[in-house]
Design a protein around this motif. Structure first.
Motif, PDB file in Angstrom:
ATOM      1  N   SER A 200       2.522   2.969   5.865  1.00 67.39           N
ATOM      2  CA  SER A 200       1.338   2.113   5.959  1.00 67.39           C
ATOM      3  C   SER A 200       1.345   1.391   7.297  1.00 67.39           C
ATOM      4  O   SER A 200       2.381   0.888   7.742  1.00 67.39           O
ATOM      5  CB  SER A 200       1.306   1.106   4.803  1.00 67.39           C
ATOM      6  N   ALA A 201       0.179   1.364   7.944  1.00 70.68           N
ATOM      7  CA  ALA A 201       0.060   0.734   9.259  1.00 70.68           C
ATOM      8  C   ALA A 201      -1.203  -0.106   9.307  1.00 70.68           C
ATOM      9  O   ALA A 201      -2.270   0.347   8.883  1.00 70.68           O
ATOM     10  CB  ALA A 201       0.030   1.792  10.364  1.00 70.68           C
ATOM     11  N   GLY A 202      -1.087  -1.303   9.834  1.00 72.15           N
ATOM     12  CA  GLY A 202      -2.268  -2.144   9.988  1.00 72.15           C
ATOM     13  C   GLY A 202      -3.214  -1.599  11.039  1.00 72.15           C
ATOM     14  O   GLY A 202      -4.438  -1.675  10.901  1.00 72.15           O
ATOM     15  N   GLY A 203      -2.658  -1.016  12.094  1.00 76.02           N
ATOM     16  CA  GLY A 203      -3.477  -0.458  13.154  1.00 76.02           C
ATOM     17  C   GLY A 203      -3.813   1.003  12.925  1.00 76.02           C
ATOM     18  O   GLY A 203      -3.476   1.591  11.904  1.00 76.02           O
ATOM     19  N   VAL A 204      -4.475   1.593  13.913  1.00 73.08           N
ATOM     20  CA  VAL A 204      -4.900   2.989  13.852  1.00 73.08           C
ATOM     21  C   VAL A 204      -4.019   3.811  14.783  1.00 73.08           C
ATOM     22  O   VAL A 204      -3.812   3.438  15.942  1.00 73.08           O
ATOM     23  CB  VAL A 204      -6.381   3.132  14.250  1.00 73.08           C
TER      24      VAL A 204
ATOM     25  N   HIS B 270       0.838  -1.209   0.000  1.00 71.41           N
ATOM     26  CA  HIS B 270       0.000   0.000   0.000  1.00 71.41           C
ATOM     27  C   HIS B 270       0.868   1.253   0.000  1.00 71.41           C
ATOM     28  O   HIS B 270       0.612   2.202  -0.756  1.00 71.41           O
ATOM     29  CB  HIS B 270      -0.929   0.010   1.207  1.00 71.41           C
ATOM     30  N   SER B 271       1.893   1.286   0.844  1.00 67.55           N
ATOM     31  CA  SER B 271       2.762   2.465   0.882  1.00 67.55           C
ATOM     32  C   SER B 271       3.512   2.615  -0.441  1.00 67.55           C
ATOM     33  O   SER B 271       3.680   3.729  -0.948  1.00 67.55           O
ATOM     34  CB  SER B 271       3.753   2.368   2.042  1.00 67.55           C
TER      35      SER B 271
ATOM     36  N   GLY C 175      -5.005   1.638   9.668  1.00 75.72           N
ATOM     37  CA  GLY C 175      -6.157   0.740   9.791  1.00 75.72           C
ATOM     38  C   GLY C 175      -6.295  -0.244   8.642  1.00 75.72           C
ATOM     39  O   GLY C 175      -7.399  -0.711   8.353  1.00 75.72           O
ATOM     40  N   LEU C 176      -5.190  -0.598   8.003  1.00 77.15           N
ATOM     41  CA  LEU C 176      -5.263  -1.386   6.776  1.00 77.15           C
ATOM     42  C   LEU C 176      -5.678  -2.840   7.009  1.00 77.15           C
ATOM     43  O   LEU C 176      -6.030  -3.532   6.054  1.00 77.15           O
ATOM     44  CB  LEU C 176      -3.920  -1.333   6.044  1.00 77.15           C
ATOM     45  N   VAL C 177      -5.630  -3.314   8.251  1.00 79.48           N
ATOM     46  CA  VAL C 177      -6.072  -4.695   8.521  1.00 79.48           C
ATOM     47  C   VAL C 177      -7.557  -4.744   8.881  1.00 79.48           C
ATOM     48  O   VAL C 177      -8.075  -5.818   9.193  1.00 79.48           O
ATOM     49  CB  VAL C 177      -5.242  -5.341   9.648  1.00 79.48           C
TER      50      VAL C 177
END
Length: 205
Positions: free
Chosen positions: A140-144, A17-18, A179-181
């Motif tokens: 890019s981060a899975g979390g917020v 994504h990034s 929030g990507l997850v």
């Protein structure tokens, strides 16, 4: 001639994504400067070696006393710093790993942030020796990491701002894809936010 250095620290290659947003930034920059030279460093899939004992020994040796082996140990660092010096736009696309930068990006940083070469040690502290230039960082981060509710810490943004400032790069704009997850809706929201950020930073002419 303008030149762009694009660093992609994701191990996911084209699926990153990034990395996708980083390529969008590069495309906008190339449209503004069609003749610009582009250097791409896909360090996420082609990682640089980490600093080793030979590098550490060379750094401890005064420049005038360095041997051929010392210079060889510093050759990769020298090439990467020269690459950075030769460009006037910097794009860094990176995932967040365990709240901070991935080891692949840290390895690049350790090669280019070098005392007496990219920064000087002065009585007032570390002073950058490289020219400032527009720098675009996409994380890019899975979390917020923002907003209300449960959040995870973000050590990527403050760290990159600080370490780039050490070598003289202060003009840094950051876009967080977070929030990507959390599913397709969250991914689409992150993509919309990234496009809006891109339009603000590099509006189409």
């Amino acid at each position: 001639m303008p030149a762009i250095l694009a660093i992609d620290a994701s191990p996911r290659g084209p699926a990153s994504h990034s990395g996708q947003v980083g390529r969008m930034v590069v495309e906008r920059l190339l449209r503004r400067s069609p003749g610009a030279r582009l250097i791409v460093r896909p360090i996420g899939v082609e990682p640089l070696p980490h600093i080793d004992a030979a590098y550490a020994a060379a750094m401890e040796t005064p420049e005038a006393r360095r041997t051929v082996a010392d210079r060889q140990a510093l050759a990769r660092s020298e090439a990467l710093i020269a690459e950075l010096e030769a460009t006037d736009r910097l794009v860094i696309a990176t995932p967040m790993h365990n709240f901070t930068v991935p080891s692949t990006l840290k390895a690049w940083i350790d090669h280019v942030v070098r005392a007496h070469r990219s920064f000087a040690l002065t009585p007032q502290g570390k002073q950058g020796l490289l020219a400032d230039r527009p720098t675009y960082v996409i994380v890019s981060a899975g979390g917020v990491v923002s907003g209300e509710g449960p959040r995870q810490p973000d050590f990527v943004t403050p760290y990159l701002r600080h370490v780039l400032a050490v070598i003289g790069i202060h003009d840094v704009q950051v876009q967080m894809l977070e929030g990507l997850v959390r599913g397709p809706d969250a991914v689409q929201a992150a993509e919309r936010s990234a496009r809006a950020w891109l339009d603000r930073q590099l509006p189409e002419e």
